[in-house]
Design a protein around this motif. Structure first.
Motif, PDB file in Angstrom:
ATOM      1  N   ILE A  60       0.836  -1.185   0.000  1.00  0.00           N
ATOM      2  CA  ILE A  60       0.000   0.000   0.000  1.00  0.00           C
ATOM      3  C   ILE A  60       0.880   1.247   0.000  1.00  0.00           C
ATOM      4  O   ILE A  60       1.746   1.404   0.852  1.00  0.00           O
ATOM      5  CB  ILE A  60      -0.942   0.025   1.223  1.00  0.00           C
ATOM      6  N   GLY A  61       0.636   2.115  -0.973  1.00  0.00           N
ATOM      7  CA  GLY A  61       1.437   3.317  -1.127  1.00  0.00           C
ATOM      8  C   GLY A  61       0.731   4.572  -0.642  1.00  0.00           C
ATOM      9  O   GLY A  61      -0.179   4.518   0.200  1.00  0.00           O
ATOM     10  N   LYS A  62       1.132   5.686  -1.191  1.00  0.00           N
ATOM     11  CA  LYS A  62       0.590   6.978  -0.768  1.00  0.00           C
ATOM     12  C   LYS A  62      -0.929   7.028  -0.970  1.00  0.00           C
ATOM     13  O   LYS A  62      -1.445   6.576  -1.980  1.00  0.00           O
ATOM     14  CB  LYS A  62       1.256   8.107  -1.554  1.00  0.00           C
ATOM     15  N   ASP A  63      -1.608   7.574   0.026  1.00  0.00           N
ATOM     16  CA  ASP A  63      -3.064   7.745   0.000  1.00  0.00           C
ATOM     17  C   ASP A  63      -3.814   6.420  -0.145  1.00  0.00           C
ATOM     18  O   ASP A  63      -4.932   6.384  -0.664  1.00  0.00           O
ATOM     19  CB  ASP A  63      -3.478   8.703  -1.124  1.00  0.00           C
ATOM     20  N   GLY A  64      -3.167   5.323   0.284  1.00  0.00           N
ATOM     21  CA  GLY A  64      -3.838   4.027   0.285  1.00  0.00           C
ATOM     22  C   GLY A  64      -3.875   3.333  -1.059  1.00  0.00           C
ATOM     23  O   GLY A  64      -4.606   2.340  -1.219  1.00  0.00           O
ATOM     24  N   ARG A  65      -3.092   3.805  -2.028  1.00  0.00           N
ATOM     25  CA  ARG A  65      -3.106   3.181  -3.354  1.00  0.00           C
ATOM     26  C   ARG A  65      -2.208   1.953  -3.372  1.00  0.00           C
ATOM     27  O   ARG A  65      -1.029   2.028  -3.023  1.00  0.00           O
ATOM     28  CB  ARG A  65      -2.631   4.184  -4.423  1.00  0.00           C
ATOM     29  N   PRO A  66      -2.741   0.802  -3.801  1.00  0.00           N
ATOM     30  CA  PRO A  66      -1.935  -0.422  -3.866  1.00  0.00           C
ATOM     31  C   PRO A  66      -0.999  -0.413  -5.077  1.00  0.00           C
ATOM     32  O   PRO A  66      -1.310   0.196  -6.104  1.00  0.00           O
ATOM     33  CB  PRO A  66      -2.981  -1.533  -3.988  1.00  0.00           C
ATOM     34  N   LYS A 128       9.542   4.034 -11.267  1.00  0.00           N
ATOM     35  CA  LYS A 128       8.137   4.117 -11.678  1.00  0.00           C
ATOM     36  C   LYS A 128       7.358   5.161 -10.883  1.00  0.00           C
ATOM     37  O   LYS A 128       6.202   5.448 -11.204  1.00  0.00           O
ATOM     38  CB  LYS A 128       7.477   2.748 -11.526  1.00  0.00           C
ATOM     39  N   GLY A 129       7.988   5.699  -9.829  1.00  0.00           N
ATOM     40  CA  GLY A 129       7.317   6.708  -9.019  1.00  0.00           C
ATOM     41  C   GLY A 129       6.419   6.134  -7.943  1.00  0.00           C
ATOM     42  O   GLY A 129       5.712   6.883  -7.257  1.00  0.00           O
ATOM     43  N   GLU A 130       6.427   4.816  -7.769  1.00  0.00           N
ATOM     44  CA  GLU A 130       5.600   4.172  -6.748  1.00  0.00           C
ATOM     45  C   GLU A 130       6.250   4.254  -5.372  1.00  0.00           C
ATOM     46  O   GLU A 130       5.568   4.179  -4.353  1.00  0.00           O
ATOM     47  CB  GLU A 130       5.373   2.697  -7.122  1.00  0.00           C
ATOM     48  N   ARG A 137       8.252   2.662   5.147  1.00  0.00           N
ATOM     49  CA  ARG A 137       8.152   1.393   4.423  1.00  0.00           C
ATOM     50  C   ARG A 137       6.706   1.129   4.027  1.00  0.00           C
ATOM     51  O   ARG A 137       5.786   1.346   4.823  1.00  0.00           O
ATOM     52  CB  ARG A 137       8.660   0.243   5.290  1.00  0.00           C
ATOM     53  N   PRO A 138       6.466   0.648   2.789  1.00  0.00           N
ATOM     54  CA  PRO A 138       5.097   0.384   2.359  1.00  0.00           C
ATOM     55  C   PRO A 138       4.537  -0.875   3.046  1.00  0.00           C
ATOM     56  O   PRO A 138       5.163  -1.932   2.991  1.00  0.00           O
ATOM     57  CB  PRO A 138       5.240   0.168   0.848  1.00  0.00           C
ATOM     58  N   PRO A 139       3.384  -0.768   3.698  1.00  0.00           N
ATOM     59  CA  PRO A 139       2.821  -1.914   4.416  1.00  0.00           C
ATOM     60  C   PRO A 139       2.034  -2.855   3.514  1.00  0.00           C
ATOM     61  O   PRO A 139       1.683  -2.515   2.371  1.00  0.00           O
ATOM     62  CB  PRO A 139       1.887  -1.240   5.432  1.00  0.00           C
ATOM     63  N   LEU A 140       1.755  -4.036   4.048  1.00  0.00           N
ATOM     64  CA  LEU A 140       0.899  -5.004   3.371  1.00  0.00           C
ATOM     65  C   LEU A 140      -0.569  -4.614   3.565  1.00  0.00           C
ATOM     66  O   LEU A 140      -0.916  -3.968   4.557  1.00  0.00           O
ATOM     67  CB  LEU A 140       1.128  -6.400   3.955  1.00  0.00           C
ATOM     68  N   PRO A 141      -1.456  -5.015   2.649  1.00  0.00           N
ATOM     69  CA  PRO A 141      -2.884  -4.715   2.813  1.00  0.00           C
ATOM     70  C   PRO A 141      -3.454  -5.214   4.135  1.00  0.00           C
ATOM     71  O   PRO A 141      -4.234  -4.518   4.787  1.00  0.00           O
ATOM     72  CB  PRO A 141      -3.528  -5.429   1.618  1.00  0.00           C
ATOM     73  N   ARG A 142      -3.042  -6.417   4.563  1.00  0.00           N
ATOM     74  CA  ARG A 142      -3.574  -6.968   5.817  1.00  0.00           C
ATOM     75  C   ARG A 142      -3.096  -6.159   7.029  1.00  0.00           C
ATOM     76  O   ARG A 142      -3.775  -6.093   8.053  1.00  0.00           O
ATOM     77  CB  ARG A 142      -3.193  -8.443   5.978  1.00  0.00           C
ATOM     78  N   SER A 149      -6.618   5.236  12.899  1.00  0.00           N
ATOM     79  CA  SER A 149      -6.552   6.488  12.139  1.00  0.00           C
ATOM     80  C   SER A 149      -5.200   7.168  12.352  1.00  0.00           C
ATOM     81  O   SER A 149      -4.691   7.851  11.462  1.00  0.00           O
ATOM     82  CB  SER A 149      -7.694   7.416  12.556  1.00  0.00           C
ATOM     83  N   TYR A 150      -4.623   6.950  13.515  1.00  0.00           N
ATOM     84  CA  TYR A 150      -3.303   7.508  13.816  1.00  0.00           C
ATOM     85  C   TYR A 150      -2.244   6.861  12.925  1.00  0.00           C
ATOM     86  O   TYR A 150      -1.419   7.540  12.315  1.00  0.00           O
ATOM     87  CB  TYR A 150      -2.979   7.275  15.290  1.00  0.00           C
ATOM     88  N   ASP A 151      -2.279   5.529  12.826  1.00  0.00           N
ATOM     89  CA  ASP A 151      -1.315   4.805  12.000  1.00  0.00           C
ATOM     90  C   ASP A 151      -1.445   5.165  10.521  1.00  0.00           C
ATOM     91  O   ASP A 151      -0.455   5.168   9.784  1.00  0.00           O
ATOM     92  CB  ASP A 151      -1.501   3.295  12.154  1.00  0.00           C
ATOM     93  N   MET A 152      -2.657   5.480  10.088  1.00  0.00           N
ATOM     94  CA  MET A 152      -2.910   5.786   8.682  1.00  0.00           C
ATOM     95  C   MET A 152      -2.142   7.011   8.199  1.00  0.00           C
ATOM     96  O   MET A 152      -1.969   7.208   6.992  1.00  0.00           O
ATOM     97  CB  MET A 152      -4.406   5.997   8.450  1.00  0.00           C
ATOM     98  N   GLN A 153      -1.647   7.815   9.129  1.00  0.00           N
ATOM     99  CA  GLN A 153      -0.859   8.993   8.745  1.00  0.00           C
ATOM    100  C   GLN A 153       0.422   8.603   8.015  1.00  0.00           C
ATOM    101  O   GLN A 153       1.004   9.423   7.291  1.00  0.00           O
ATOM    102  CB  GLN A 153      -0.511   9.824   9.980  1.00  0.00           C
ATOM    103  N   ARG A 154       0.871   7.357   8.183  1.00  0.00           N
ATOM    104  CA  ARG A 154       2.054   6.869   7.470  1.00  0.00           C
ATOM    105  C   ARG A 154       1.845   6.909   5.959  1.00  0.00           C
ATOM    106  O   ARG A 154       2.810   6.943   5.186  1.00  0.00           O
ATOM    107  CB  ARG A 154       2.369   5.427   7.870  1.00  0.00           C
ATOM    108  N   LEU A 155       0.586   6.849   5.541  1.00  0.00           N
ATOM    109  CA  LEU A 155       0.261   6.728   4.118  1.00  0.00           C
ATOM    110  C   LEU A 155       0.046   8.077   3.437  1.00  0.00           C
ATOM    111  O   LEU A 155      -0.474   8.134   2.328  1.00  0.00           O
ATOM    112  CB  LEU A 155      -0.985   5.859   3.936  1.00  0.00           C
TER     113      LEU A 155
END
Length: 212
Positions: A60-66, A128-130, A137-142, A149-155
């Motif tokens: 999962i990358g920036k703004d939750g995009r896989p 590729k700009g991803e 570090r990019p997390p896994l979907p699971r 909501s606090y952790d989501m700030q990483r994205l």
């Protein structure tokens, strides 16, 4: 006490310079490491002729995009399925799985994970700009499924190949500490900080005992 990222407008010059650093850095690095990369690919193929050399995994990358992240394969072919059997042996608290003596890791895999060479193909993700050279570090979907909501700030920024977590202790730190470091990076990010982290990364990799 939790660290809260204060929203701010990024200066266009910062984004341009950071992207230029990513492009130039990844191209130069790929040219320099190409002989090493070829040798590692041969060793991985010789260990298991029928298994792929490159391991692709949805992150999962920036703004939750896989996106599909690339790594040199360091585990057996059915590693994902076997992870469910090992979840009770997770050595890190929180939404992340780490295990020091993971039985799924191959012989070559132990070496390339120890030296972080398994992550070299992520330079393609950078091109590729991803991903960026520096960032959370990019997390896994699971893992994201368990985020608060606090952790989501990483994205909120483009994920990176290295970051404050890697140069501050890596697997010796728990998930909570990793989030705190990532959010501090997001709050303080600058070109000078990226250069500092990249230099620290090289130093850490030379004598790292935390990667597994």
């Amino acid at each position: 006490m939790q660290f809260q990222v204060h929203k701010r407008l990024e200066h266009p010059i910062f984004n341009i310079v950071k992207r230029s650093m990513d492009l130039c850095g990844s191209i130069i690095a790929m040219v320099i490491i190409s002989p090493i990369l070829i040798a590692l690919c041969v060793l991985i193929k010789l260990e298991d002729w029928h298994a792929p050399i490159i391991y692709k995994q949805i992150r999962i990358g920036k703004d939750g995009r896989p996106f599909e992240m690339y790594k040199l394969r360091s585990m057996i072919r059915n590693a994902e399925e076997k992870q469910q059997e090992l979840l009770h042996r997770n050595e890190i608290q929180g939404a992340m799985f780490k295990m020091k003596n993971d039985p799924r890791v191959t012989s070559v895999g132990r070496f390339i994970r120890k030296t972080s060479m398994d992550e070299l193909p992520q330079l393609v993700n950078v091109l590729k700009g991803e991903m960026s050279l520096v960032g959370p570090r990019p997390p896994l979907p699971r893992e994201v499924h368990e985020y608060t909501s606090y952790d989501m700030q990483r994205l909120t920024v483009i994920p990176g190949c290295t970051g404050l977590w890697q140069v501050s202790g890596r697997n010796r730190l728990g998930f909570k500490e990793m989030v705190e470091l990532d959010l501090r990076y997001i709050e303080k990010r600058s070109i000078l900080l990226d250069i500092f982290i990249l230099l620290r990364t090289f130093r850490v990799l030379i004598g790292s005992k935390d990667a597994y």
